[in-house]
Write a protein that holds these residues in place. Structure first.
Motif, PDB file in Angstrom:
ATOM      1  N   ARG A  22      -5.899  13.274  -6.596  1.00 62.03           N
ATOM      2  CA  ARG A  22      -5.477  13.791  -5.348  1.00 62.03           C
ATOM      3  C   ARG A  22      -4.519  13.115  -4.361  1.00 62.03           C
ATOM      4  NH1 ARG A  22      -9.944  12.688  -0.758  1.00 62.03           N
ATOM      5  NH2 ARG A  22      -8.188  12.947   0.438  1.00 62.03           N
ATOM      6  N   VAL A  23      -3.953  13.740  -3.253  1.00 60.05           N
ATOM      7  CA  VAL A  23      -3.101  13.122  -2.450  1.00 60.05           C
ATOM      8  C   VAL A  23      -3.737  11.820  -1.626  1.00 60.05           C
ATOM      9  CG1 VAL A  23      -1.529  13.356  -0.402  1.00 60.05           C
ATOM     10  CG2 VAL A  23      -1.944  15.294  -1.972  1.00 60.05           C
ATOM     11  N   HIS A  24      -2.910  10.700  -1.811  1.00 55.96           N
ATOM     12  CA  HIS A  24      -3.393   9.522  -1.196  1.00 55.96           C
ATOM     13  C   HIS A  24      -2.585   9.456   0.085  1.00 55.96           C
ATOM     14  CE1 HIS A  24      -5.548   7.814  -4.793  1.00 55.96           C
ATOM     15  NE2 HIS A  24      -4.867   8.572  -5.429  1.00 55.96           N
ATOM     16  N   GLU A  25      -3.042   8.825   1.033  1.00 57.91           N
ATOM     17  CA  GLU A  25      -2.309   8.559   2.309  1.00 57.91           C
ATOM     18  C   GLU A  25      -2.868   7.098   2.765  1.00 57.91           C
ATOM     19  OE1 GLU A  25      -5.795  10.543   5.330  1.00 57.91           O
ATOM     20  OE2 GLU A  25      -3.821  11.508   4.547  1.00 57.91           O
ATOM     21  N   MET A  26      -2.120   6.652   3.739  1.00 63.70           N
ATOM     22  CA  MET A  26      -2.530   5.286   4.473  1.00 63.70           C
ATOM     23  C   MET A  26      -3.670   5.616   5.184  1.00 63.70           C
ATOM     24  SD  MET A  26      -0.266   2.882   3.268  1.00 63.70           S
ATOM     25  CE  MET A  26      -0.338   1.653   4.632  1.00 63.70           C
ATOM     26  N   LYS A  27      -4.137   4.629   5.880  1.00 63.54           N
ATOM     27  CA  LYS A  27      -5.245   4.961   6.812  1.00 63.54           C
ATOM     28  C   LYS A  27      -4.829   5.390   8.272  1.00 63.54           C
ATOM     29  CE  LYS A  27      -8.780   1.863   4.648  1.00 63.54           C
ATOM     30  NZ  LYS A  27      -9.852   0.745   5.065  1.00 63.54           N
ATOM     31  N   ASN A  28      -3.671   5.412   8.631  1.00 60.40           N
ATOM     32  CA  ASN A  28      -3.163   6.009   9.551  1.00 60.40           C
ATOM     33  C   ASN A  28      -2.871   7.530   9.279  1.00 60.40           C
ATOM     34  OD1 ASN A  28      -0.848   5.667   8.117  1.00 60.40           O
ATOM     35  ND2 ASN A  28       0.369   4.461   9.836  1.00 60.40           N
ATOM     36  N   GLY A  29      -2.897   7.947   8.178  1.00 61.09           N
ATOM     37  CA  GLY A  29      -2.617   9.333   7.828  1.00 61.09           C
ATOM     38  C   GLY A  29      -1.007   9.438   7.139  1.00 61.09           C
TER      39      GLY A  29
ATOM     40  N   GLY B 117       0.773  -1.337   0.025  1.00 54.97           N
ATOM     41  CA  GLY B 117      -0.050   0.025  -0.059  1.00 54.97           C
ATOM     42  C   GLY B 117       0.903   1.128   0.110  1.00 54.97           C
ATOM     43  N   GLN B 118       1.845   1.304   0.669  1.00 56.41           N
ATOM     44  CA  GLN B 118       2.909   2.444   0.876  1.00 56.41           C
ATOM     45  C   GLN B 118       3.528   2.666  -0.528  1.00 56.41           C
ATOM     46  OE1 GLN B 118       5.749   1.724   3.842  1.00 56.41           O
ATOM     47  NE2 GLN B 118       4.240   1.915   5.422  1.00 56.41           N
ATOM     48  N   ALA B 119       3.863   1.823  -1.453  1.00 55.02           N
ATOM     49  CA  ALA B 119       4.293   1.688  -2.417  1.00 55.02           C
ATOM     50  C   ALA B 119       3.258   2.304  -3.547  1.00 55.02           C
ATOM     51  CB  ALA B 119       4.940   0.334  -3.033  1.00 55.02           C
ATOM     52  N   LEU B 120       2.080   1.809  -3.457  1.00 51.75           N
ATOM     53  CA  LEU B 120       1.255   2.266  -4.240  1.00 51.75           C
ATOM     54  C   LEU B 120       0.824   3.750  -4.110  1.00 51.75           C
ATOM     55  CD1 LEU B 120      -1.577  -0.793  -3.761  1.00 51.75           C
ATOM     56  CD2 LEU B 120      -0.108  -0.404  -5.896  1.00 51.75           C
ATOM     57  N   ILE B 121       0.719   4.243  -2.842  1.00 49.62           N
ATOM     58  CA  ILE B 121       0.534   5.518  -2.544  1.00 49.62           C
ATOM     59  C   ILE B 121       1.631   6.291  -3.097  1.00 49.62           C
ATOM     60  CG2 ILE B 121       0.654   7.179  -0.746  1.00 49.62           C
ATOM     61  CD1 ILE B 121      -0.894   5.103   0.995  1.00 49.62           C
TER      62      ILE B 121
ATOM     63  N   GLN C  80      -6.200  -6.442  -3.087  1.00 46.00           N
ATOM     64  CA  GLN C  80      -7.051  -5.639  -2.480  1.00 46.00           C
ATOM     65  C   GLN C  80      -6.336  -4.586  -1.504  1.00 46.00           C
ATOM     66  OE1 GLN C  80      -9.239  -8.682  -0.303  1.00 46.00           O
ATOM     67  NE2 GLN C  80     -10.344  -9.410  -2.079  1.00 46.00           N
ATOM     68  N   ALA C  81      -4.995  -4.626  -1.519  1.00 43.24           N
ATOM     69  CA  ALA C  81      -4.340  -3.645  -0.791  1.00 43.24           C
ATOM     70  C   ALA C  81      -4.692  -2.320  -0.785  1.00 43.24           C
ATOM     71  CB  ALA C  81      -2.760  -3.699  -0.991  1.00 43.24           C
ATOM     72  N   SER C  82      -4.923  -1.876  -1.856  1.00 41.80           N
ATOM     73  CA  SER C  82      -5.401  -0.528  -2.250  1.00 41.80           C
ATOM     74  C   SER C  82      -6.819  -0.093  -1.271  1.00 41.80           C
ATOM     75  CB  SER C  82      -5.531  -0.313  -3.673  1.00 41.80           C
ATOM     76  OG  SER C  82      -5.993   1.088  -3.672  1.00 41.80           O
ATOM     77  N   ILE C  83      -7.720  -0.959  -1.335  1.00 45.52           N
ATOM     78  CA  ILE C  83      -9.091  -0.888  -0.559  1.00 45.52           C
ATOM     79  C   ILE C  83      -8.783  -0.963   0.918  1.00 45.52           C
ATOM     80  CG2 ILE C  83     -11.285  -1.878  -0.339  1.00 45.52           C
ATOM     81  CD1 ILE C  83     -11.286  -2.890  -3.287  1.00 45.52           C
ATOM     82  N   ASP C  84      -7.921  -1.745   1.177  1.00 41.21           N
ATOM     83  CA  ASP C  84      -7.548  -2.271   2.853  1.00 41.21           C
ATOM     84  C   ASP C  84      -6.646  -1.228   3.335  1.00 41.21           C
ATOM     85  OD1 ASP C  84      -9.138  -4.389   2.365  1.00 41.21           O
ATOM     86  OD2 ASP C  84      -7.334  -5.774   2.227  1.00 41.21           O
ATOM     87  N   HIS C  85      -5.996  -0.563   2.477  1.00 37.61           N
ATOM     88  CA  HIS C  85      -4.789   0.391   3.358  1.00 37.61           C
ATOM     89  C   HIS C  85      -4.702   1.955   2.910  1.00 37.61           C
ATOM     90  CE1 HIS C  85      -3.148  -3.234   5.399  1.00 37.61           C
ATOM     91  NE2 HIS C  85      -3.317  -3.682   4.118  1.00 37.61           N
ATOM     92  N   THR C  86      -5.243   2.300   1.824  1.00 36.83           N
ATOM     93  CA  THR C  86      -4.781   3.599   1.272  1.00 36.83           C
ATOM     94  C   THR C  86      -6.299   4.320   1.075  1.00 36.83           C
ATOM     95  OG1 THR C  86      -5.577   3.128  -1.298  1.00 36.83           O
ATOM     96  CG2 THR C  86      -3.096   2.452  -0.249  1.00 36.83           C
TER      97      THR C  86
END
Length: 478
Positions: free
Chosen positions: A121-128, A43-47, A82-88
């Motif tokens: 737009r800017v993407h982020e992890m679910k923890n910000g 997810g971090q790499a996708l962002i 599903q990493a994008s849906i679960d983490h970003t």
């Protein structure tokens, strides 16, 4: 490895595919992940890719080993999909396919290939946490960097909007597009247009696609041209005193790759030169401003200008002692133009930047400013100067020698930066203005200015020591 090479690697014969991916060098648009990568790390790499110019992630390779994904099982593969849906947040848009390979044990296997689109737009992890792809790294952004990215994402996607006027693929330059298809190894022109997000999800041609490959993009974007001007003297002059050569004003149009090429050829002919002896003992013309410096400046201007700003164009002005390049659009967000080497990588036009990198038009984008500085310093010239106006950025490349080692040793540290600042300023500057521009204290600025004055390099104009209108400027030579 250039950005377009990964497409060729992924379409190579299956037995060669794994080893070639192992050998591939990670860069701004490509990353490899182990089959054991966790969804959060993916997810971090996708962002990071979505917040930059997009890119490709291949999962199933670790170091020099082709692991493949079959051992991970379908459940594991679905978790990564599903990493994008679960983490970003918001979910990063990407396409995921399986490509055949031969694993390290010689068995038939598959790799997961994630093709990430540039985010709107800017993407982020679910923890910000927020990440940005910079070179071969996914860097975590601090608050101000995140804010800068937020400011610019709104205008960054103009190149991804559908072009107005009903233009389609049939309006593109077939020769240029076919050349691009060959360089990327794509099976079809339409396929590479989709892969580089030059078509919208509905299949419409984007602004970037038309600017890059249109037969005559100026029909839709009348100001999307490069104007090259050549002057006889070091000042422009006005009216009857205008110092422009009779044939010294040329407007260069066409798709971006051709415009850059044609402009570079003209600038090379007109660039100021001095006669010097070459290795063969013959007198030849030598550029007084390094070719690699002004060319990088030209490429940066064409790639990163604001194409959404109507009524302005790129200007390259050639003087006997310098070259100036001005392009529409300001630096991104919170960037301080007095500190250009601190500018973080961010492309206003991510699709245009990606295609130009594929075509080897520019070097690793984001390194462009650094390279300009290196080229000027390599030949002993003063640093480039950037000046930001209300709606444009101007780069000044001047054939002025940097301070000699002897003089520099007598001066306080940082004196060259003061000289460069005054050289690029539109008007004389007060001590406080110099301090603010360089981010130093007023006493430090005063110390450097006084030392430069003692060397006869700058002048102070004022009626008294307490004159609020007193200002500093470069000393007049002669």
């Amino acid at each position: 490895m250039t950005a377009n090479r990964i497409d060729t690697v992924l379409t190579s014969p299956v037995p060669e595919r794994g080893p070639r991916i192992v050998e591939a060098v990670e860069d701004q648009w490509f990353e490899k992940k182990s089959a054991r990568v966790q969804g959060q790390a993916l997810g971090q790499a996708l962002i990071a890719f979505a917040n930059a110019e997009g890119g490709t992630i291949v999962v199933g390779v670790h170091g020099q080993t082709v692991e493949g994904m079959n051992r991970q099982g379908l459940k594991r593969i679905n978790e990564l999909r599903q990493a994008s849906i679960d983490h970003t947040v918001p979910p990063v848009r990407f396409g995921c396919t399986e490509t055949e390979c031969v694993n390290a044990e010689g068995g038939s296997d598959v790799l997961l290939v994630f093709r990430v689109d540039p985010g709107e737009r800017v993407h982020e992890m679910k923890n910000g946490d927020t990440f940005l792809r910079v070179g071969d790294e996914s860097r975590k952004l601090n608050f101000s960097q995140r804010q800068e990215l937020e400011f610019d994402k709104g205008q960054a996607q103009y190149d991804g909007m559908a072009v107005a006027g009903g233009h389609s693929i049939s309006d593109l330059n077939k020769k240029l597009l076919e050349n691009y298809r060959e360089k990327t190894g794509a099976e079809s022109a339409k396929g590479i247009l989709h892969a580089r997000s030059l078509l919208t999800r509905d299949g419409a041609l984007t602004n970037a696609g038309y600017l890059l490959f249109g037969k005559h993009p100026q029909q839709q974007f009348p100001e999307a041209y490069i104007r090259v001007l050549r002057y006889m003297a070091t000042e422009r002059g006005t009216g009857a005193q205008l110092n422009l050569y009779d044939d010294g004003d040329v407007k260069i149009e066409g798709p971006i790759p051709y415009a850059i090429q044609d402009a570079a050829e003209l600038i090379e002919r007109w660039a100021p030169k001095r006669r010097s002896l070459d290795e063969a003992g013959l007198f030849t013309g030598t550029d007084i401003v390094p070719k690699d410096a002004w060319r990088e400046g030209l490429v940066n201007a064409a790639i990163h200008r604001s194409y959404s700003l109507a009524g302005d164009h790129i200007r390259v002005e050639i003087f006997p002692d310098r070259i100036e390049i001005e392009s529409p659009g300001r630096f991104p967000g919170l960037i301080d133009p007095s500190k250009p080497l601190e500018i973080s990588r961010f492309a206003r036009n991510p699709r245009i930047a990606r295609v130009c990198a594929d075509l080897r038009i520019g070097q690793e984008l984001g390194e462009g400013i650094k390279r300009i500085f290196e080229e000027m310093r390599r030949v002993g010239l003063t640093d480039p100067v950037y000046r930001q106006g209300t709606g444009s950025v101007k780069l000044r490349l001047e054939a002025v020698a940097r301070l000699s080692a002897e003089v520099a040793n007598r001066l306080p540290r940082g004196s060259q930066a003061v000289l460069d600042l005054l050289r690029g300023a539109a008007m004389p500057m007060g001590t406080g203005e110099v301090a603010d521009a360089l981010g130093i204290s007023r006493p430090s600025a005063t110390n450097r200015l006084q030392a430069l004055r003692a060397e006869g390099l700058v002048e102070w104009n004022g009626k008294s020591k307490k004159d609020p209108r007193a200002a500093w400027m470069l000393a007049k030579l002669g």
